[in-house]
Design a protein around this motif. Structure first.
Motif, PDB file in Angstrom:
ATOM      1  N   THR A 118       0.348  -1.424  -0.233  1.00  0.00           N
ATOM      2  CA  THR A 118       0.343   0.068   0.137  1.00  0.00           C
ATOM      3  C   THR A 118       0.801   1.132  -0.321  1.00  0.00           C
ATOM      4  O   THR A 118       0.169   2.862  -0.701  1.00  0.00           O
ATOM      5  CB  THR A 118      -0.904  -0.210   1.596  1.00  0.00           C
ATOM      6  N   GLU A 119       2.317   1.163   0.835  1.00  0.00           N
ATOM      7  CA  GLU A 119       3.010   1.993   0.646  1.00  0.00           C
ATOM      8  C   GLU A 119       3.240   2.911  -1.046  1.00  0.00           C
ATOM      9  O   GLU A 119       3.658   3.775  -0.935  1.00  0.00           O
ATOM     10  CB  GLU A 119       4.479   1.767   1.494  1.00  0.00           C
ATOM     11  N   GLU A 120       2.871   2.129  -1.957  1.00  0.00           N
ATOM     12  CA  GLU A 120       3.289   2.383  -3.404  1.00  0.00           C
ATOM     13  C   GLU A 120       2.516   3.225  -3.779  1.00  0.00           C
ATOM     14  O   GLU A 120       2.658   4.207  -5.086  1.00  0.00           O
ATOM     15  CB  GLU A 120       4.242   1.251  -4.105  1.00  0.00           C
ATOM     16  N   ILE A 121       0.912   3.174  -3.683  1.00  0.00           N
ATOM     17  CA  ILE A 121      -0.195   3.558  -3.969  1.00  0.00           C
ATOM     18  C   ILE A 121       0.466   5.128  -3.305  1.00  0.00           C
ATOM     19  O   ILE A 121      -0.495   6.092  -2.656  1.00  0.00           O
ATOM     20  CB  ILE A 121      -1.019   3.312  -3.669  1.00  0.00           C
ATOM     21  N   LEU A 122       0.717   6.182  -5.168  1.00  0.00           N
ATOM     22  CA  LEU A 122       0.651   7.684  -4.883  1.00  0.00           C
ATOM     23  C   LEU A 122      -0.858   7.734  -5.156  1.00  0.00           C
ATOM     24  O   LEU A 122      -1.577   7.476  -5.340  1.00  0.00           O
ATOM     25  CB  LEU A 122       1.119   7.782  -5.788  1.00  0.00           C
ATOM     26  N   PRO A 123      -1.180   9.381  -4.503  1.00  0.00           N
ATOM     27  CA  PRO A 123      -1.295  10.194  -4.504  1.00  0.00           C
ATOM     28  C   PRO A 123      -2.403  10.518  -6.198  1.00  0.00           C
ATOM     29  O   PRO A 123      -3.568  10.841  -6.488  1.00  0.00           O
ATOM     30  CB  PRO A 123      -1.599  11.809  -4.447  1.00  0.00           C
ATOM     31  N   VAL A 124      -1.307  10.089  -7.216  1.00  0.00           N
ATOM     32  CA  VAL A 124      -1.857  10.255  -9.017  1.00  0.00           C
ATOM     33  C   VAL A 124      -2.644   9.335  -9.104  1.00  0.00           C
ATOM     34  O   VAL A 124      -3.900   9.233  -9.841  1.00  0.00           O
ATOM     35  CB  VAL A 124      -0.908  10.352  -9.602  1.00  0.00           C
ATOM     36  N   PHE A 125      -2.744   8.072  -8.565  1.00  0.00           N
ATOM     37  CA  PHE A 125      -3.938   6.750  -8.548  1.00  0.00           C
ATOM     38  C   PHE A 125      -4.784   7.010  -7.196  1.00  0.00           C
ATOM     39  O   PHE A 125      -5.353   6.678  -6.542  1.00  0.00           O
ATOM     40  CB  PHE A 125      -3.202   5.867  -8.395  1.00  0.00           C
ATOM     41  N   SER A 141      -2.673   3.860   8.242  1.00  0.00           N
ATOM     42  CA  SER A 141      -2.312   5.397   8.109  1.00  0.00           C
ATOM     43  C   SER A 141      -2.017   6.325   6.950  1.00  0.00           C
ATOM     44  O   SER A 141      -1.255   5.648   6.086  1.00  0.00           O
ATOM     45  CB  SER A 141      -1.353   5.640   9.262  1.00  0.00           C
ATOM     46  N   ASN A 142      -2.702   6.829   7.509  1.00  0.00           N
ATOM     47  CA  ASN A 142      -2.645   8.162   6.006  1.00  0.00           C
ATOM     48  C   ASN A 142      -1.671   9.321   6.036  1.00  0.00           C
ATOM     49  O   ASN A 142      -1.624  10.053   7.303  1.00  0.00           O
ATOM     50  CB  ASN A 142      -3.911   8.265   5.593  1.00  0.00           C
ATOM     51  N   SER A 143      -0.054   9.488   5.285  1.00  0.00           N
ATOM     52  CA  SER A 143       0.625  10.377   6.069  1.00  0.00           C
ATOM     53  C   SER A 143       0.373  10.999   4.443  1.00  0.00           C
ATOM     54  O   SER A 143       1.316  10.125   3.488  1.00  0.00           O
ATOM     55  CB  SER A 143       2.019  10.317   6.679  1.00  0.00           C
ATOM     56  N   ASN A 144       0.556  12.328   4.031  1.00  0.00           N
ATOM     57  CA  ASN A 144       0.617  12.696   2.647  1.00  0.00           C
ATOM     58  C   ASN A 144      -0.287  12.343   1.619  1.00  0.00           C
ATOM     59  O   ASN A 144       0.206  12.073  -0.210  1.00  0.00           O
ATOM     60  CB  ASN A 144       1.806  13.473   2.413  1.00  0.00           C
ATOM     61  N   GLU A 145      -1.293  11.835   1.722  1.00  0.00           N
ATOM     62  CA  GLU A 145      -1.895  11.282   1.079  1.00  0.00           C
ATOM     63  C   GLU A 145      -1.348   9.772   0.246  1.00  0.00           C
ATOM     64  O   GLU A 145      -1.423   8.763  -0.649  1.00  0.00           O
ATOM     65  CB  GLU A 145      -2.650  11.755  -0.494  1.00  0.00           C
ATOM     66  N   ARG A 146       0.064   8.868   0.934  1.00  0.00           N
ATOM     67  CA  ARG A 146       0.481   7.789   1.121  1.00  0.00           C
ATOM     68  C   ARG A 146       0.024   6.820   2.630  1.00  0.00           C
ATOM     69  O   ARG A 146      -0.169   7.399   4.013  1.00  0.00           O
ATOM     70  CB  ARG A 146       1.925   8.099   0.870  1.00  0.00           C
ATOM     71  N   TYR A 147      -0.169   5.661   2.170  1.00  0.00           N
ATOM     72  CA  TYR A 147      -0.823   4.528   2.959  1.00  0.00           C
ATOM     73  C   TYR A 147      -0.002   3.710   4.185  1.00  0.00           C
ATOM     74  O   TYR A 147       0.695   3.068   2.598  1.00  0.00           O
ATOM     75  CB  TYR A 147      -2.132   4.258   2.905  1.00  0.00           C
ATOM     76  N   SER A 148      -0.133   3.676   5.022  1.00  0.00           N
ATOM     77  CA  SER A 148       0.851   2.368   5.168  1.00  0.00           C
ATOM     78  C   SER A 148       0.058   1.554   6.081  1.00  0.00           C
ATOM     79  O   SER A 148      -0.841   1.941   6.564  1.00  0.00           O
ATOM     80  CB  SER A 148       2.374   2.538   6.042  1.00  0.00           C
TER      81      SER A 148
END
Length: 258
Positions: free
Chosen positions: A202-209, A246-253
């Motif tokens: 999930t950490e690799e899913i960028l806001p552009v997606f 958790s969500n930080s700057n629209e990156r999810y972990s």
């Protein structure tokens, strides 16, 4: 529609690999496909590229319906970045030669490329911040540098659809972030292709997606807006174990207690 999959199933030896897949990708959407190993992600990609035909259902990619169009021609409009492809390339070629070969969808160059193709390849290398690697032998590059070269290769034929199949697999955290920054910049560039990003992280899913497709055991678990799917409740159900999200700057972990 960029991709339209309706009622698709694929079975082998009386066992479903994909089952009852309904999925559409519209112009202007970039999708992440999330799933663990064996979830059917690779089979879905192979079908979209026309290497596998569904046992049931209908598939249309870039407005071309499978069964009524030459899929060899269709593949010229689809860029594909994958580990399987990387293993087939000639490692003794320069990075520039690897990129140019994407123009011809070939493994290796069998004739001298035209000047226009070389110039465009250099433009792509510049876009992806790896122009300085042009004359380096591919096998001497770091794994992160190789991935950026493969992305440039995937763009060489000016595809309408670019599929990124786990492009950060095997990368350290610093190389991963460089590759992700490259993808982010590409997605935001003018006339960018539709992007499909496949991962199990999930950490690799960028806001552009903006959209996500979650796959489990050959079926779609959930699909829709990324922000609606990457929640504690949905991911706990998806992974079938209690997780923290958790969500930080629209990156999810995602984490969980052992």
């Amino acid at each position: 529609m960029v991709i339209k999959v309706r009622g698709v199933s694929i079975s082998r030896n009386s066992k479903y690999i994909l089952k009852n897949i309904d999925w559409t990708v519209k112009e202007g959407e970039n999708w992440a496909i999330l799933g663990l190993n064996g979830s059917g992600k690779t089979t879905l990609l192979n079908m979209i590229n026309g290497y596998i035909f569904p046992s049931e259902g209908a598939v249309s990619v870039l407005g071309k319906t499978f069964g009524g169009y030459d899929l060899r021609e269709l593949r010229k409009s689809i860029g594909w970045v994958s580990t399987a492809l990387a293993e087939k390339l000639y490692g003794n070629e320069t990075a520039l030669e690897i990129v140019v070969s994407g123009r011809y969808a070939s493994i290796g160059l069998f004739e001298d490329p035209i000047v226009e193709d070389v110039e465009y390849a250099m433009e792509l290398l510049h876009l992806l911040d790896c122009r300085h690697l042009a004359d380096r032998i591919y096998n001497t590059l770091s794994q992160g540098e190789k991935q950026r070269i493969l992305i440039a290769r995937g763009l060489m034929a000016k595809p309408s659809l670019l599929i990124l199949d786990e492009p950060c697999s095997g990368l350290d955290i610093f190389s991963r972030e460089k590759v992700l920054a490259t993808i982010d910049g590409l997605a935001r560039s003018e006339n960018a292709p539709t992007l499909i990003y496949v991962t199990h992280q999930t950490e690799e899913i960028l806001p552009v997606f903006s959209h996500a497709l979650l796959m489990r055991r050959g079926e779609i678990h959930s699909k829709g807006y990324t922000k609606d799917l990457l929640t504690k409740e949905n991911l706990t159900d998806f992974f079938e174990t209690e997780v923290n999200c958790s969500n930080s700057n629209e990156r999810y972990s995602v984490g969980f207690d052992l």
